[in-house]
Design a protein around this motif. Structure first.
Motif, PDB file in Angstrom:
ATOM      1  N   GLY A  16       0.790  -1.221   0.000  1.00  0.00           N
ATOM      2  CA  GLY A  16       0.000   0.000   0.000  1.00  0.00           C
ATOM      3  C   GLY A  16       0.825   1.274   0.000  1.00  0.00           C
ATOM      4  N   GLY A  17       1.984   1.243  -0.638  1.00  0.00           N
ATOM      5  CA  GLY A  17       2.851   2.415  -0.686  1.00  0.00           C
ATOM      6  C   GLY A  17       3.685   2.634   0.566  1.00  0.00           C
ATOM      7  N   ARG A  18       3.635   1.736   1.511  1.00  0.00           N
ATOM      8  CA  ARG A  18       4.416   1.835   2.755  1.00  0.00           C
ATOM      9  C   ARG A  18       5.521   0.791   2.751  1.00  0.00           C
ATOM     10  N   ASN A  19       6.722   1.208   3.094  1.00  0.00           N
ATOM     11  CA  ASN A  19       7.866   0.297   3.120  1.00  0.00           C
ATOM     12  C   ASN A  19       7.700  -0.761   4.200  1.00  0.00           C
ATOM     13  N   LEU A  20       8.059  -1.993   3.846  1.00  0.00           N
ATOM     14  CA  LEU A  20       8.075  -3.086   4.816  1.00  0.00           C
ATOM     15  C   LEU A  20       9.376  -2.994   5.601  1.00  0.00           C
ATOM     16  N   LEU A  21       9.283  -2.990   6.922  1.00  0.00           N
ATOM     17  CA  LEU A  21      10.475  -2.979   7.762  1.00  0.00           C
ATOM     18  C   LEU A  21      10.886  -4.398   8.129  1.00  0.00           C
ATOM     19  N   SER A  22       9.911  -5.278   8.285  1.00  0.00           N
ATOM     20  CA  SER A  22      10.179  -6.703   8.479  1.00  0.00           C
ATOM     21  C   SER A  22       9.072  -7.467   7.762  1.00  0.00           C
ATOM     22  N   SER A  23       9.379  -8.676   7.357  1.00  0.00           N
ATOM     23  CA  SER A  23       8.384  -9.437   6.609  1.00  0.00           C
ATOM     24  C   SER A  23       8.436 -10.908   6.975  1.00  0.00           C
ATOM     25  N   ASN A  24       7.343 -11.585   6.651  1.00  0.00           N
ATOM     26  CA  ASN A  24       7.212 -13.029   6.821  1.00  0.00           C
ATOM     27  C   ASN A  24       7.459 -13.505   8.247  1.00  0.00           C
ATOM     28  N   GLY A  25       6.994 -12.741   9.233  1.00  0.00           N
ATOM     29  CA  GLY A  25       7.082 -13.180  10.623  1.00  0.00           C
ATOM     30  C   GLY A  25       6.106 -14.325  10.830  1.00  0.00           C
ATOM     31  N   LYS A  26       6.631 -15.523  10.878  1.00  0.00           N
ATOM     32  CA  LYS A  26       5.805 -16.729  10.907  1.00  0.00           C
ATOM     33  C   LYS A  26       5.112 -16.887  12.254  1.00  0.00           C
ATOM     34  N   CYS A  27       3.806 -17.061  12.224  1.00  0.00           N
ATOM     35  CA  CYS A  27       2.994 -17.316  13.413  1.00  0.00           C
ATOM     36  C   CYS A  27       2.111 -18.528  13.126  1.00  0.00           C
ATOM     37  N   SER A  28       1.501 -19.066  14.160  1.00  0.00           N
ATOM     38  CA  SER A  28       0.689 -20.273  13.967  1.00  0.00           C
ATOM     39  C   SER A  28      -0.545 -20.013  13.124  1.00  0.00           C
ATOM     40  N   ASN A  29      -1.006 -18.762  13.061  1.00  0.00           N
ATOM     41  CA  ASN A  29      -2.212 -18.461  12.291  1.00  0.00           C
ATOM     42  C   ASN A  29      -1.983 -17.351  11.266  1.00  0.00           C
ATOM     43  N   PHE A  38       3.930  -8.650   9.357  1.00  0.00           N
ATOM     44  CA  PHE A  38       4.824  -7.704   8.701  1.00  0.00           C
ATOM     45  C   PHE A  38       4.814  -6.428   9.540  1.00  0.00           C
ATOM     46  N   THR A  39       5.915  -5.701   9.553  1.00  0.00           N
ATOM     47  CA  THR A  39       5.896  -4.364  10.133  1.00  0.00           C
ATOM     48  C   THR A  39       6.105  -3.372   9.003  1.00  0.00           C
ATOM     49  N   VAL A  40       5.381  -2.264   9.082  1.00  0.00           N
ATOM     50  CA  VAL A  40       5.448  -1.236   8.046  1.00  0.00           C
ATOM     51  C   VAL A  40       5.877   0.087   8.668  1.00  0.00           C
ATOM     52  N   GLU A  41       6.476   0.933   7.835  1.00  0.00           N
ATOM     53  CA  GLU A  41       7.036   2.197   8.315  1.00  0.00           C
ATOM     54  C   GLU A  41       5.985   3.170   8.826  1.00  0.00           C
ATOM     55  N   LYS A  42       4.791   3.175   8.242  1.00  0.00           N
ATOM     56  CA  LYS A  42       3.710   4.096   8.607  1.00  0.00           C
ATOM     57  C   LYS A  42       2.387   3.389   8.389  1.00  0.00           C
ATOM     58  N   PRO A  43       1.314   3.896   9.005  1.00  0.00           N
ATOM     59  CA  PRO A  43      -0.007   3.315   8.723  1.00  0.00           C
ATOM     60  C   PRO A  43      -0.344   3.420   7.231  1.00  0.00           C
ATOM     61  N   ILE A  44      -1.022   2.418   6.729  1.00  0.00           N
ATOM     62  CA  ILE A  44      -1.441   2.391   5.327  1.00  0.00           C
ATOM     63  C   ILE A  44      -2.630   3.329   5.158  1.00  0.00           C
ATOM     64  N   ASP A  45      -2.562   4.191   4.158  1.00  0.00           N
ATOM     65  CA  ASP A  45      -3.640   5.154   3.914  1.00  0.00           C
ATOM     66  C   ASP A  45      -4.924   4.442   3.501  1.00  0.00           C
ATOM     67  N   TYR A  46      -6.022   4.979   3.986  1.00  0.00           N
ATOM     68  CA  TYR A  46      -7.354   4.496   3.632  1.00  0.00           C
ATOM     69  C   TYR A  46      -7.946   5.478   2.627  1.00  0.00           C
ATOM     70  N   PHE A  47      -8.396   4.975   1.501  1.00  0.00           N
ATOM     71  CA  PHE A  47      -9.010   5.816   0.478  1.00  0.00           C
ATOM     72  C   PHE A  47     -10.477   5.437   0.333  1.00  0.00           C
ATOM     73  N   PRO A  48     -11.388   6.335   0.755  1.00  0.00           N
ATOM     74  CA  PRO A  48     -12.813   6.006   0.673  1.00  0.00           C
ATOM     75  C   PRO A  48     -13.303   6.016  -0.771  1.00  0.00           C
ATOM     76  N   ASN A  49     -14.296   5.163  -1.041  1.00  0.00           N
ATOM     77  CA  ASN A  49     -14.949   5.234  -2.341  1.00  0.00           C
ATOM     78  C   ASN A  49     -15.939   6.399  -2.309  1.00  0.00           C
ATOM     79  N   VAL A  50     -16.649   6.649  -3.376  1.00  0.00           N
ATOM     80  CA  VAL A  50     -17.537   7.806  -3.468  1.00  0.00           C
ATOM     81  C   VAL A  50     -18.622   7.758  -2.388  1.00  0.00           C
ATOM     82  N   LEU A  51     -19.232   6.605  -2.201  1.00  0.00           N
ATOM     83  CA  LEU A  51     -20.285   6.485  -1.195  1.00  0.00           C
ATOM     84  C   LEU A  51     -19.729   6.745   0.209  1.00  0.00           C
TER      85      LEU A  51
END
Length: 166
Positions: A119-132, A136-149
């Motif tokens: 989503g345009g945000r750099n991954l700081l760490s990836s593929n952190g394996k968990c049981s479920n 991933f950790t990202v540098e900043k929150p991923i922007d939310y883009f609303p649709n027209v409604l």
């Protein structure tokens, strides 16, 4: 059922998020919104958690207040839809150097996904394996883009049109 015990990783996604000191602010929002139960369950997820350096305690407090204010609309709480579900995808989506994909997040929005970013945000760490799932950790929150409604529902001059349509 996808993993045997010796390859399952170190606990659930919630356990991985809650013990990571760099994700404390994200963990607070997850807990208040009740998503700790989902991230502890058997459903597989890919979680893209913003680190504390860019998602501050003040940011978390603001989202928690917004969540509490809109708690009566739990099925359509904007904090859950616009923040939490914008950082979680169903199923396990590991990244490799060949990844060039689009992910469907839990809120129905699509985010680009590459070996270095989501989503345009750099991954700081990836593929952190968990049981479920994977964390991933990202540098900043991923922007939310609303649709027209959704945009009409946010605009005070158009919210009556939004209520009429919905």
């Amino acid at each position: 059922d996808h993993y045997s015990e010796d390859t399952a990783g170190n606990g659930t996604l919630w356990e991985a998020v809650s013990v990571n000191g760099e994700l404390g602010n994200f963990a607070r929002v997850v807990k208040v919104c009740g998503y700790d139960r989902q991230l502890s369950g058997s459903q597989a997820y890919s979680v893209f958690a913003p680190v504390n350096a860019a998602f501050t305690e003040a940011d978390a407090d603001k989202l928690i207040r917004q969540y509490e204010d809109a708690k009566t609309r739990k099925d359509d709480n904007p904090v859950v839809r616009q923040f939490l579900q914008n950082h979680i995808a169903l199923y396990i989506h590991p990244v490799s150097e060949l990844t060039n994909d689009t992910l469907l997040m839990m809120n129905g929005k699509f985010q680009t996904f590459s070996p270095t970013a989501v989503g345009g945000r750099n991954l700081l760490s990836s593929n952190g394996k968990c049981s479920n799932g994977v964390l991933f950790t990202v540098e900043k929150p991923i922007d939310y883009f609303p649709n027209v409604l959704e945009y009409m529902g946010q605009d005070s001059q158009l919210d009556s049109v939004y209520r009429f349509i919905t």
